[in-house]
Write a protein that holds these residues in place. Structure first.
Motif, PDB file in Angstrom:
ATOM      1  N   ALA A 129       3.364   5.800  -8.732  1.00 35.49           N
ATOM      2  CA  ALA A 129       3.608   6.091  -7.279  1.00 35.49           C
ATOM      3  C   ALA A 129       3.158   7.352  -6.986  1.00 35.49           C
ATOM      4  O   ALA A 129       2.923   7.488  -5.456  1.00 35.49           O
ATOM      5  N   GLY A 133       0.765   6.326  -4.066  1.00 38.08           N
ATOM      6  CA  GLY A 133       1.989   5.983  -2.922  1.00 38.08           C
ATOM      7  C   GLY A 133       1.523   6.336  -1.523  1.00 38.08           C
ATOM      8  O   GLY A 133       1.860   5.632  -0.652  1.00 38.08           O
ATOM      9  N   GLU A 134       0.852   7.673  -1.466  1.00 37.31           N
ATOM     10  CA  GLU A 134       0.666   7.978  -0.042  1.00 37.31           C
ATOM     11  C   GLU A 134      -0.521   7.069   0.649  1.00 37.31           C
ATOM     12  O   GLU A 134      -0.258   6.504   1.871  1.00 37.31           O
ATOM     13  N   PHE A 136      -1.306   4.024  -0.148  1.00 37.89           N
ATOM     14  CA  PHE A 136      -0.430   2.680  -0.210  1.00 37.89           C
ATOM     15  C   PHE A 136       0.643   2.661   1.165  1.00 37.89           C
ATOM     16  O   PHE A 136       0.475   1.903   2.086  1.00 37.89           O
ATOM     17  N   SER A 137       1.184   3.745   1.319  1.00 37.33           N
ATOM     18  CA  SER A 137       2.061   3.929   2.729  1.00 37.33           C
ATOM     19  C   SER A 137       1.383   3.846   3.798  1.00 37.33           C
ATOM     20  O   SER A 137       1.629   3.306   4.889  1.00 37.33           O
ATOM     21  N   THR A 138       0.181   4.725   3.984  1.00 31.67           N
ATOM     22  CA  THR A 138      -0.849   4.771   4.958  1.00 31.67           C
ATOM     23  C   THR A 138      -1.331   3.333   5.375  1.00 31.67           C
ATOM     24  O   THR A 138      -1.301   3.014   6.577  1.00 31.67           O
ATOM     25  N   GLY A 141       2.366   0.759   5.531  1.00 32.74           N
ATOM     26  CA  GLY A 141       3.427   1.258   6.387  1.00 32.74           C
ATOM     27  C   GLY A 141       4.956   1.076   5.792  1.00 32.74           C
ATOM     28  O   GLY A 141       5.705   0.977   6.506  1.00 32.74           O
ATOM     29  N   LYS A 142       4.743   1.202   4.615  1.00 34.63           N
ATOM     30  CA  LYS A 142       6.010   1.073   3.710  1.00 34.63           C
ATOM     31  C   LYS A 142       5.663   1.806   2.202  1.00 34.63           C
ATOM     32  O   LYS A 142       4.584   2.178   2.023  1.00 34.63           O
ATOM     33  N   SER A 143       6.979   1.918   1.618  1.00 33.91           N
ATOM     34  CA  SER A 143       6.905   2.749   0.458  1.00 33.91           C
ATOM     35  C   SER A 143       6.335   1.725  -0.645  1.00 33.91           C
ATOM     36  O   SER A 143       6.522   0.518  -0.596  1.00 33.91           O
ATOM     37  N   MET A 144       5.756   2.121  -1.956  1.00 35.47           N
ATOM     38  CA  MET A 144       5.231   1.242  -2.877  1.00 35.47           C
ATOM     39  C   MET A 144       6.590   0.835  -3.928  1.00 35.47           C
ATOM     40  O   MET A 144       7.492   1.069  -3.694  1.00 35.47           O
ATOM     41  N   THR A 146       8.531  -1.826  -3.101  1.00 31.21           N
ATOM     42  CA  THR A 146       9.610  -2.506  -2.343  1.00 31.21           C
ATOM     43  C   THR A 146       9.397  -3.928  -2.906  1.00 31.21           C
ATOM     44  O   THR A 146      10.121  -4.597  -2.695  1.00 31.21           O
ATOM     45  N   GLU A 180      -0.562  -7.284  -2.575  1.00 30.42           N
ATOM     46  CA  GLU A 180       1.015  -7.698  -2.548  1.00 30.42           C
ATOM     47  C   GLU A 180       1.273  -9.394  -3.316  1.00 30.42           C
ATOM     48  O   GLU A 180       0.405 -10.044  -3.048  1.00 30.42           O
TER      49      GLU A 180
END
Length: 527
Positions: A129, A133-134, A136-138, A141-144, A146, A180
């Motif tokens: 993460a 993580g960053e 991926f979030s960009t 639009g959500k956290s890794m 999940t 995903e």
């Protein structure tokens, strides 16, 4: 006469050498142990796995296998990282794990596999993460973590030294691909009364992972110009042939850019191919000059799918000059008095990129016209370095009907085109047999039907044919052929009376049959 039973005539018994017998037994046990260990060691180092599942569910498709054996993967100095972050409780965990192991095995270790359970390995999960993580979030639009996901990282050592942040993503993050779990699963919604429930009906893991590896290795997708102002397809949405066409190309890491040829003076050099789908509006002389100039360049590529209307005159003349002439007819057949417009045809073995389809059949629904492909008697084309090939051809039971608007069409040898009829052809321009110029050849694929692009007509073999054609056009021969299959579960429709009969057999007849056999065995032993 001697008495053989006389003890005085018997030979004395040899003494039992217990020590020698024991040593020999120990040597035999030792030899068997060494042999057993050697066989197991050789078996662990040299083995060929066998997929014994009924539908070969754990065997990668020929296209994926060829890509894993290609120079794009084998010649890499550093392996591609495939991290499968799936919980053990995931319904597709076993399939994903087996799939990842096949990628590792067939690539010779060039696809480096790592299995991660985010629940059981929290420390490793935090490390991943922190690294991804960053970005991926960009992107999402959500956290890794999940949801379950796969991470494909094809960066080099220099690119890995660049931090994967939103500001520093750039070229580095283009070689990192996230998949995903939802993209690996096909769902169907079941309605029971007022309630609805989603059920897993298919597994798309190979398709998603192969696309991810291809995208991560290449980085930026190839550009395909779609001349939208000439197409008769204008509707949008999930049922649109153009939307389905673009989605299929995107799964091959090819980005479709809709362009208007009327607004450009020259097709850019960074375009990998030009697509003309269902041409309804003809080219102006100036637009035809732009198209001709592109075709005459080295390494140009054209994909043309004709529609239900007659081919526009200038485009028809352009195709005739390269050895493929669209005819003004409709391909039909007859089953008794019924006119059959769904064309059944077979693939030829003339081109390398359709070798997996040779002798297989496909069906083109909708309006289909015939093509005259000049494979023979084409000295004028050969002198220009142009060679046409037939890709798909019907049997003798289909013909090209020139008066297709009549109520009861019938074959007229004086006007109609007899079978076998060509439905698709390919053209190569240039010195394809010369090693120094082979990479500079121009390529073209022409299909006499565009309705097959509609999702309701888009069969698996037609999808593979389109994907193979695009990959051949843009120089990805290793990705041609039969692609990943959708693995699904299928229901066996049974009537209530059939279900009741099966239940009676399982609950009464089978136990009674077992009891009868047991009674017969007991009776025979008593006797």
């Amino acid at each position: 006469m001697s008495n053989e039973s006389d003890p005085t005539t018997q030979k004395p018994a040899k003494p039992v050498r217990r020590f020698g017998t024991g040593v020999l037994s120990l040597l035999q046990v030792a030899c068997v142990t060494v042999l057993f260990a050697a066989v197991n060691y050789l078996g662990s180092q040299h083995y060929v796995p066998k997929d014994l599942s009924a539908d070969s569910a754990y065997t990668l498709s020929p296209a994926t296998q060829r890509y894993l054996q290609s120079a794009a993967v084998k010649d890499r100095a550093e392996p591609v990282r495939l991290l499968l972050a799936f919980r053990r409780s995931s319904p597709i965990y076993d399939r994903v794990r087996a799939l990842g192991e096949e990628y590792y095995r067939l690539s010779g270790g060039k696809v480096k596999l790592e299995l991660l359970d985010p629940v059981r390995s929290p420390d490793r999960t935090q490390q991943v993460a922190k690294e991804y993580g960053e970005v991926f979030s960009t992107s999402f639009g959500k956290s890794m973590f999940t949801t379950d996901l796969a991470i494909i990282d094809a960066r080099t050592t220099d690119q890995k030294q660049t931090s994967l942040t939103a500001e520093a993503a750039g070229n580095a993050s283009s070689h990192v691909h996230f998949i995903e779990a939802e993209r690996m699963i096909r769902y169907e919604t079941e309605f029971k009364g007022d309630n609805s429930q989603r059920k897993i009906t298919g597994f798309l893991g190979e398709d998603a992972i192969t696309t991810g590896i291809l995208s991560a290795i290449e980085g930026k997708p190839r550009k395909i110009y779609l001349l939208a102002d000439k197409s008769g397809f204008s509707n949008e949405g999930a049922d649109s042939p153009l939307t389905n066409f673009e989605a299929t190309l995107l799964s091959q890491n090819a980005l479709t850019l809709r362009a208007r040829i009327s607004g450009i003076e020259r097709i850019p050099d960074d375009v990998s191919a030009v697509a003309i789908v269902n041409p309804t509006y003809d080219f102006t002389p100036q637009e035809l000059e732009v198209l001709t100039e592109y075709w005459e360049r080295p390494k140009s590529s054209l994909l043309i799918t004709l529609g239900g209307v007659d081919t526009p005159p200038r485009l028809r003349a352009f195709l005739r000059n390269v050895g493929i002439t669209p005819r003004k007819d409709r391909i039909i057949s007859k089953n008794g008095d019924q006119v059959v417009t769904n064309v059944r045809a077979g693939f030829t073995a003339g081109m390398e990129f359709t070798r997996d389809f040779a002798n297989k059949t496909t069906i083109f629904e909708g309006a289909t016209s015939s093509l005259e492909v000049r494979e023979k008697d084409n000295e004028d084309l050969t002198s220009k370095g142009i060679r046409p090939y037939v890709l798909i051809e019907t049997g003798n039971d289909f013909w090209g009907e020139t008066k297709f608007s009549t109520a009861k069409p019938s074959f007229d040898p004086r006007e109609d085109n007899p079978g076998p009829i060509s439905l698709a052809g390919a053209v190569i321009r240039g010195a394809a047999t010369r090693d120094d110029l082979g990479e500079r050849i121009s390529r073209m694929v022409v299909v006499s039907n565009s309705d097959f692009l509609a999702p309701k007509y888009f069969s698996d073999i037609n999808k593979d044919f389109l994907a193979s054609s695009v990959n051949w056009l843009i120089g990805r021969e290793e990705l041609t052929g039969s692609g990943p299959r959708t693995l699904g579960s299928y229901k066996l429709p049974l009537l209530d009376s059939q279900v009741s009969f099966i239940n009676r057999v399982n609950l009464f007849f089978l136990p009674a049959f077992g009891a009868l056999i047991a009674g017969l065995v007991w009776s025979s032993r008593r006797a």
